[in-house]
Design a protein around this motif. Structure first.
Motif, PDB file in Angstrom:
ATOM      1  N   ALA A  75       5.954  63.854   9.517  1.00 33.01           N
ATOM      2  CA  ALA A  75       4.231  62.827  10.023  1.00 33.01           C
ATOM      3  C   ALA A  75       5.187  62.143   9.105  1.00 33.01           C
ATOM      4  O   ALA A  75       4.286  60.963   9.925  1.00 33.01           O
ATOM      5  N   GLU A  76       6.049  61.579   8.474  1.00 34.22           N
ATOM      6  CA  GLU A  76       6.159  59.844   7.844  1.00 34.22           C
ATOM      7  C   GLU A  76       6.688  59.394   8.947  1.00 34.22           C
ATOM      8  O   GLU A  76       6.595  57.823   9.321  1.00 34.22           O
ATOM      9  N   LYS A  77       7.925  60.175   9.928  1.00 32.16           N
ATOM     10  CA  LYS A  77       8.181  59.138  11.081  1.00 32.16           C
ATOM     11  C   LYS A  77       7.369  59.048  12.259  1.00 32.16           C
ATOM     12  O   LYS A  77       7.467  58.112  12.314  1.00 32.16           O
ATOM     13  N   ALA A  78       6.122  59.690  12.184  1.00 31.90           N
ATOM     14  CA  ALA A  78       5.205  59.667  13.270  1.00 31.90           C
ATOM     15  C   ALA A  78       4.630  58.015  13.080  1.00 31.90           C
ATOM     16  O   ALA A  78       3.985  57.337  13.674  1.00 31.90           O
ATOM     17  N   VAL A  79       4.331  58.544  11.320  1.00 33.19           N
ATOM     18  CA  VAL A  79       3.365  57.229  10.604  1.00 33.19           C
ATOM     19  C   VAL A  79       4.563  55.773  11.334  1.00 33.19           C
ATOM     20  O   VAL A  79       4.027  54.688  11.995  1.00 33.19           O
ATOM     21  N   ALA A  80       5.540  55.712  11.016  1.00 31.81           N
ATOM     22  CA  ALA A  80       6.367  54.736  11.274  1.00 31.81           C
ATOM     23  C   ALA A  80       6.326  54.132  13.194  1.00 31.81           C
ATOM     24  O   ALA A  80       6.316  53.256  12.899  1.00 31.81           O
ATOM     25  N   ALA A  81       7.613  55.824  13.120  1.00 32.40           N
ATOM     26  CA  ALA A  81       6.645  55.100  15.122  1.00 32.40           C
ATOM     27  C   ALA A  81       5.405  54.563  15.280  1.00 32.40           C
ATOM     28  O   ALA A  81       5.484  53.228  16.134  1.00 32.40           O
ATOM     29  N   ILE A  82       4.110  54.689  15.117  1.00 23.96           N
ATOM     30  CA  ILE A  82       2.934  54.227  15.116  1.00 23.96           C
ATOM     31  C   ILE A  82       2.804  52.888  15.161  1.00 23.96           C
ATOM     32  O   ILE A  82       2.121  52.517  15.812  1.00 23.96           O
ATOM     33  N   VAL A  83       2.966  52.749  13.857  1.00 27.74           N
ATOM     34  CA  VAL A  83       3.237  51.123  12.676  1.00 27.74           C
ATOM     35  C   VAL A  83       3.929  50.340  14.064  1.00 27.74           C
ATOM     36  O   VAL A  83       3.318  48.955  13.936  1.00 27.74           O
ATOM     37  N   GLU A  84       4.731  51.028  14.385  1.00 24.24           N
ATOM     38  CA  GLU A  84       5.845  49.937  15.144  1.00 24.24           C
ATOM     39  C   GLU A  84       5.931  49.574  16.399  1.00 24.24           C
ATOM     40  O   GLU A  84       6.041  48.540  17.036  1.00 24.24           O
ATOM     41  N   GLU A  85       5.165  50.564  16.893  1.00 21.87           N
ATOM     42  CA  GLU A  85       4.796  50.475  18.662  1.00 21.87           C
ATOM     43  C   GLU A  85       3.568  49.951  18.339  1.00 21.87           C
ATOM     44  O   GLU A  85       2.924  49.845  20.108  1.00 21.87           O
ATOM     45  N   VAL A  86       2.716  50.312  18.315  1.00 22.63           N
ATOM     46  CA  VAL A  86       0.869  49.891  18.197  1.00 22.63           C
ATOM     47  C   VAL A  86       0.505  49.132  17.069  1.00 22.63           C
ATOM     48  O   VAL A  86       0.226  49.203  16.245  1.00 22.63           O
ATOM     49  N   PRO A  87       0.700  47.654  16.913  1.00 24.67           N
ATOM     50  CA  PRO A  87       0.499  46.888  16.150  1.00 24.67           C
ATOM     51  C   PRO A  87      -0.756  47.304  15.256  1.00 24.67           C
ATOM     52  O   PRO A  87      -0.999  46.159  15.038  1.00 24.67           O
ATOM     53  N   SER A  88      -1.641  46.671  16.292  1.00 23.35           N
ATOM     54  CA  SER A  88      -2.790  47.156  15.835  1.00 23.35           C
ATOM     55  C   SER A  88      -3.476  47.516  14.726  1.00 23.35           C
ATOM     56  O   SER A  88      -4.763  47.686  14.680  1.00 23.35           O
ATOM     57  N   TYR A  89      -2.851  49.334  14.778  1.00 24.16           N
ATOM     58  CA  TYR A  89      -2.434  49.693  13.974  1.00 24.16           C
ATOM     59  C   TYR A  89      -2.305  49.078  12.513  1.00 24.16           C
ATOM     60  O   TYR A  89      -2.136  49.777  11.132  1.00 24.16           O
ATOM     61  N   ALA A  90      -1.078  48.500  12.040  1.00 21.64           N
ATOM     62  CA  ALA A  90      -0.325  48.242  11.872  1.00 21.64           C
ATOM     63  C   ALA A  90      -1.077  47.777  10.036  1.00 21.64           C
ATOM     64  O   ALA A  90      -1.475  47.850   9.024  1.00 21.64           O
ATOM     65  N   ARG A  91      -2.626  46.652  10.504  1.00 21.60           N
ATOM     66  CA  ARG A  91      -3.364  46.779   9.826  1.00 21.60           C
ATOM     67  C   ARG A  91      -4.514  47.527   8.193  1.00 21.60           C
ATOM     68  O   ARG A  91      -4.184  47.916   7.154  1.00 21.60           O
ATOM     69  N   ALA A  92      -4.622  48.662   9.673  1.00 18.45           N
ATOM     70  CA  ALA A  92      -5.076  49.998   8.882  1.00 18.45           C
ATOM     71  C   ALA A  92      -4.689  50.986   7.896  1.00 18.45           C
ATOM     72  O   ALA A  92      -4.231  51.120   7.234  1.00 18.45           O
ATOM     73  N   PHE A  93      -2.637  50.911   8.512  1.00 23.04           N
ATOM     74  CA  PHE A  93      -2.097  51.220   7.806  1.00 23.04           C
ATOM     75  C   PHE A  93      -1.685  51.084   6.691  1.00 23.04           C
ATOM     76  O   PHE A  93      -1.212  51.476   5.364  1.00 23.04           O
ATOM     77  N   SER A  94      -1.387  49.967   6.153  1.00 21.57           N
ATOM     78  CA  SER A  94      -1.318  48.912   5.257  1.00 21.57           C
ATOM     79  C   SER A  94      -1.826  49.026   4.135  1.00 21.57           C
ATOM     80  O   SER A  94      -1.842  49.023   3.314  1.00 21.57           O
ATOM     81  N   GLY A  95      -3.268  49.706   4.632  1.00 17.22           N
ATOM     82  CA  GLY A  95      -4.564  49.598   3.054  1.00 17.22           C
ATOM     83  C   GLY A  95      -4.996  50.790   2.979  1.00 17.22           C
ATOM     84  O   GLY A  95      -3.939  51.642   2.708  1.00 17.22           O
ATOM     85  N   SER A  96      -5.824  50.662   2.114  1.00 10.46           N
ATOM     86  CA  SER A  96      -6.120  52.185   1.517  1.00 10.46           C
ATOM     87  C   SER A  96      -6.701  53.391   3.037  1.00 10.46           C
ATOM     88  O   SER A  96      -6.318  54.420   2.632  1.00 10.46           O
TER      89      SER A  96
END
Length: 428
Positions: A69-90
């Protein structure tokens, strides 16, 4: 003892019974008449098929679940920039939990512990994710991309764990089909949630966002724009950048830029049919601009300058003028300021050119053209004969001869700073 997972053709249904006759559905908002409806996701009418998974394999997959799950989340953050902000918050913790629930839901189904029960939390969670995307005004492109990336990473690591635990090739191949069918099921649930949210409140929200975008581009009064932003529940960034691009490329760009990006859908003066206008949030820094330009690679976007969000109309106007330069690929208006300035008033510039070249008017056309070319290079290279010769591909003696002709025509004006400025502007 082995575990059994039932598949229905290319898709399996999380909520089906052993008979395979039930269907997976989602409870939606009340209809206008007050009745609650169910939205079907897949028909459960396809032929059943089974794949046996050894309990040892299943235990290995469950043990690897948090890391996967952690690796999947990391890949999503890297490859879909529009989600980076969402994953960085609460919200990030909630989304990470949703990823684990989704993967865990699949393994639960693989053990058939919920046979005949309602859809698992993973399906309900995917449905709510789709509704959440609609509430933010986003399309489904980014979320579906996240599903694809998550499926790829999850299968890569889960298959490795399965092989290490002794899974055979044939069993692994069938298991792969079921993994991706499950991701299809989650995607379908999210699409259903997105659609339901748009049908209830999303459309009104989207209309408010579109009105806000138009108000910004057309230069409405600040008070009116602020009210439109409040109605659209849109948080203003420090700056906005106007981007012109073909309509066919809008979906891709929206999936890789800030989720608060506004899309002007109405017709605008000066914007050709088939061209869209996006207002992309930015910080106004050079780093942020370079990041935006990288995100636009491969498109035919024209990028205006970053401006305070209430002043983005100026960015839009600059982008329109940069478009008229006729350049290819991604056009950064900030990199062509001189050309834009010279193109600001072509009629006046033409008159200035005639005035500057007036002393050559009586010469033969071929001679006049050569001397005009030499005068242009002379002023741009600040009178450096070798540089002029190199630019014009002629011998330095030829430059000397032509400059002598220019001095006969212009006299001391060649040394006058005012004339040099006028010649630079007219001939550049």
């Amino acid at each position: 003892m082995t575990s059994t997972l039932v598949e229905k053709g290319p898709h399996f249904l999380p909520g089906e019974s052993e008979s395979g006759l039930d269907s997976c559905s989602y409870r939606t908002n009340p209809s206008p008449g007050g009745a609650v409806t169910n939205r079907p996701v897949r028909p459960a009418t396809q032929e059943a098929r089974t794949v046996d998974l050894d309990p040892v394999v299943m235990e290995a997959l469950r043990a690897a679940l948090p890391e996967v799950a952690e690796k999947a989340v990391a890949a999503i953050v890297e490859e879909v920039p529009s989600y980076a902000r969402a994953f960085s918050g609460s919200l990030g913790d909630t989304i990470r939990q949703a990823v684990q629930i989704a993967l865990g839901g699949f393994l639960t189904l693989a053990t058939r512990q919920d046979a005949g029960s309602p859809p698992p939390p993973a399906i309900d969670g995917a449905y709510q994710l789709g509704r959440g995307e609609a509430r933010t005004g986003r399309s489904m492109e980014a979320l579906l991309a996240a599903y694809r990336i998550g499926a790829r990473v999850a299968w890569r690591d889960m298959s490795r764990s399965a092989v290490d635990a002794g899974s055979g090739a044939a069993e692994l191949s069938r298991f792969a089909e079921l993994v991706f069918a499950y991701i299809d099921e989650l995607s379908a649930a999210s699409v259903a949630g997105h659609s339901d949210e748009l049908e209830s409140s999303g459309r009104a929200h989207q209309r408010n966002l579109e009105r806000l975008a138009r108000a910004l581009v057309t230069g409405a009064a600040p008070a009116a724009v602020a009210l439109a932003a409040e109605r659209a529940e849109w948080e203003p960034p420090s700056a906005l950048t106007a981007v012109l691009l073909p309509e066919s490329q809008v979906s891709h760009v929206l999936s890789v830029v800030d989720a608060r990006t506004l899309h002007v859908t109405d017709d605008l003066a000066g914007v050709a049919e088939g061209t869209s206008v996006l207002l992309v949030p930015t910080t106004g820094s050079d780093t942020a601009r370079q990041s935006l330009l990288r995100a636009l690679r491969g498109t035919r976007a024209v990028v205006g300058p970053a401006k305070p969000w209430l002043d983005v109309g100026r960015s839009h106007q600059r982008a329109l003028r940069a478009r008229d330069l006729g350049l290819d690929g991604v056009v950064d208006a900030d990199a062509h300021l001189a050309a834009l300035l010279l193109d600001l008033d072509p009629l006046t510039r033409g008159e200035l050119r005639e005035q500057v070249l007036a002393p050559l008017a009586s010469l033969r056309p071929s001679t006049r053209d050569k001397l005009a070319e030499t005068l242009r290079s002379w002023v741009l290279n600040q009178g450096r004969r070798e540089a002029v010769a190199e630019e014009l591909f002629v011998h330095p003696q030829t430059v000397r001869y032509r400059v002598g002709q220019l001095r006969e025509a212009y006299g001391d004006r060649l040394e006058d700073p005012k004339f040099v400025l006028e010649a630079t502007l007219a001939l550049a």
